[in-house]
Design a protein around this motif. Structure first.
Motif, PDB file in Angstrom:
ATOM      1  N   THR A  62      -3.271   1.865  -3.808  1.00 11.72           N
ATOM      2  CA  THR A  62      -3.416   3.190  -3.217  1.00 11.72           C
ATOM      3  C   THR A  62      -4.890   3.588  -3.268  1.00 11.72           C
ATOM      4  O   THR A  62      -5.723   2.829  -3.751  1.00 11.72           O
ATOM      5  CB  THR A  62      -2.517   4.223  -3.941  1.00 11.72           C
ATOM      6  OG1 THR A  62      -2.456   5.415  -3.130  1.00 11.72           O
ATOM      7  CG2 THR A  62      -3.015   4.558  -5.334  1.00 11.72           C
ATOM      8  N   ARG A  73       2.868   1.256   8.365  1.00 14.52           N
ATOM      9  CA  ARG A  73       3.289   2.393   7.536  1.00 14.52           C
ATOM     10  C   ARG A  73       4.704   2.847   7.868  1.00 14.52           C
ATOM     11  O   ARG A  73       5.020   3.205   8.984  1.00 14.52           O
ATOM     12  CB  ARG A  73       2.300   3.537   7.778  1.00 14.52           C
ATOM     13  CG  ARG A  73       2.649   4.847   7.127  1.00 14.52           C
ATOM     14  CD  ARG A  73       1.558   5.857   7.387  1.00 14.52           C
ATOM     15  NE  ARG A  73       1.348   6.066   8.809  1.00 14.52           N
ATOM     16  CZ  ARG A  73       1.615   7.202   9.452  1.00 14.52           C
ATOM     17  NH1 ARG A  73       2.099   8.230   8.810  1.00 14.52           N
ATOM     18  NH2 ARG A  73       1.384   7.313  10.732  1.00 14.52           N
ATOM     19  N   THR A  75       4.849   6.944   1.758  1.00 18.52           N
ATOM     20  CA  THR A  75       4.609   5.928   2.786  1.00 18.52           C
ATOM     21  C   THR A  75       4.347   4.595   2.100  1.00 18.52           C
ATOM     22  O   THR A  75       3.829   4.543   0.977  1.00 18.52           O
ATOM     23  CB  THR A  75       3.388   6.277   3.675  1.00 18.52           C
ATOM     24  OG1 THR A  75       2.222   6.363   2.861  1.00 18.52           O
ATOM     25  CG2 THR A  75       3.595   7.584   4.425  1.00 18.52           C
ATOM     26  N   CYS A  76       4.733   3.531   2.805  1.00 14.37           N
ATOM     27  CA  CYS A  76       4.484   2.190   2.285  1.00 14.37           C
ATOM     28  C   CYS A  76       4.163   1.269   3.446  1.00 14.37           C
ATOM     29  O   CYS A  76       4.784   1.343   4.509  1.00 14.37           O
ATOM     30  CB  CYS A  76       5.718   1.670   1.538  1.00 14.37           C
ATOM     31  SG  CYS A  76       5.449   0.038   0.794  1.00 14.37           S
ATOM     32  N   GLY A 117       0.851  -1.185   0.000  1.00 11.64           N
ATOM     33  CA  GLY A 117       0.000   0.000   0.000  1.00 11.64           C
ATOM     34  C   GLY A 117       0.881   1.227   0.000  1.00 11.64           C
ATOM     35  O   GLY A 117       1.846   1.303   0.768  1.00 11.64           O
ATOM     36  N   LEU A 118       0.581   2.165  -0.880  1.00 11.24           N
ATOM     37  CA  LEU A 118       1.416   3.356  -1.023  1.00 11.24           C
ATOM     38  C   LEU A 118       0.619   4.634  -0.822  1.00 11.24           C
ATOM     39  O   LEU A 118      -0.543   4.717  -1.213  1.00 11.24           O
ATOM     40  CB  LEU A 118       2.042   3.388  -2.427  1.00 11.24           C
ATOM     41  CG  LEU A 118       3.001   2.246  -2.760  1.00 11.24           C
ATOM     42  CD1 LEU A 118       3.262   2.193  -4.258  1.00 11.24           C
ATOM     43  CD2 LEU A 118       4.303   2.403  -1.995  1.00 11.24           C
ATOM     44  N   GLY A 119       1.277   5.595  -0.226  1.00 14.00           N
ATOM     45  CA  GLY A 119       0.725   6.931  -0.103  1.00 14.00           C
ATOM     46  C   GLY A 119       1.861   7.897  -0.365  1.00 14.00           C
ATOM     47  O   GLY A 119       3.029   7.520  -0.278  1.00 14.00           O
ATOM     48  N   SER A 124      -1.823   4.115   3.235  1.00 12.36           N
ATOM     49  CA  SER A 124      -0.982   3.004   2.777  1.00 12.36           C
ATOM     50  C   SER A 124      -1.370   1.687   3.446  1.00 12.36           C
ATOM     51  O   SER A 124      -1.448   0.652   2.788  1.00 12.36           O
ATOM     52  CB  SER A 124       0.504   3.316   2.970  1.00 12.36           C
ATOM     53  OG  SER A 124       0.790   3.739   4.270  1.00 12.36           O
TER      54      SER A 124
END
Length: 128
Positions: free
Chosen positions: A40, A111, A118-119, A5-7, A93
Motif C-alpha cells: 500500500t 482494481r 480496493t485490491c 496492492g490494497l487501498g 492499489s
C-alpha cells in the motif's frame, strides 16, 4: 511473485480488506496463498485493518512512498478521483501492486472495489 496492492477508506476492517483480496484472487483464478506480499502507500502506513490483515495472513506489508507509486502510474489501468486527491496516483492499489512486484511486473487484476476497500494484483515477470 504475486503482490496484492490494497487501498481503503480510513478505518476499514481487516475482514473487509480480506474480502477485497479474496475477490481479486477469485478474479485471477488463483489461491490466496499464492499472494506473497501485500502493498500500500505511505498514506495507509498506520491503518489498523491493513496491519492486522498482514499479521493474520503472515505476509509482509510493503509501504511504498509517493516516488515509487509515481514511477509505475503509467501502467495502472483505472482512475479513482478519490485516490488522485489523496495520493496523487490514479489507483493506489494498482500502483502499490505494480511497485511491490518489481520493475517488470504486470497487472493481472485491475482494481476491484469491495465495500470501501480496493485490491489489485500484479505478477512479477521474472518469476511466474
Amino acid at each position: 511473485m504475486i503482490a496484492a496492492g490494497l487501498g481503503c477508506r480510513k478505518g476499514t476492517s481487516a475482514e473487509t480488506l480480506l474480502s477485497a483480496l479474496a475477490a481479486a484472487c477469485a478474479e485471477a483464478n488463483i489461491s490466496r496463498e499464492s499472494v506473497s506480499v501485500l502493498a500500500t502507500g505511505e498514506i495507509k502506513r498506520h491503518e489498523p485493518g491493513m496491519i492486522e490483515l498482514a499479521e493474520r495472513l503472515h505476509l509482509p506489508l510493503h509501504i511504498l512512498d509517493e516516488a515509487a507509486l509515481k514511477q509505475v502510474e503509467t501502467r495502472t489501468r483505472t482512475v479513482s478521483k478519490h485516490s488522485l486527491a489523496q495520493t496523487a496516483t490514479p489507483s493506489l492499489s494498482e500502483a502499490a501492486a505494480l511497485a511491490a512486484a518489481g520493475e517488470a511486473s504486470e497487472l493481472i487484476v485491475a482494481r476491484l472495489i469491495a465495500d470501501g476497500a480496493t485490491c489489485a494484483l500484479a505478477r512479477s515477470k521474472d518469476h511466474s
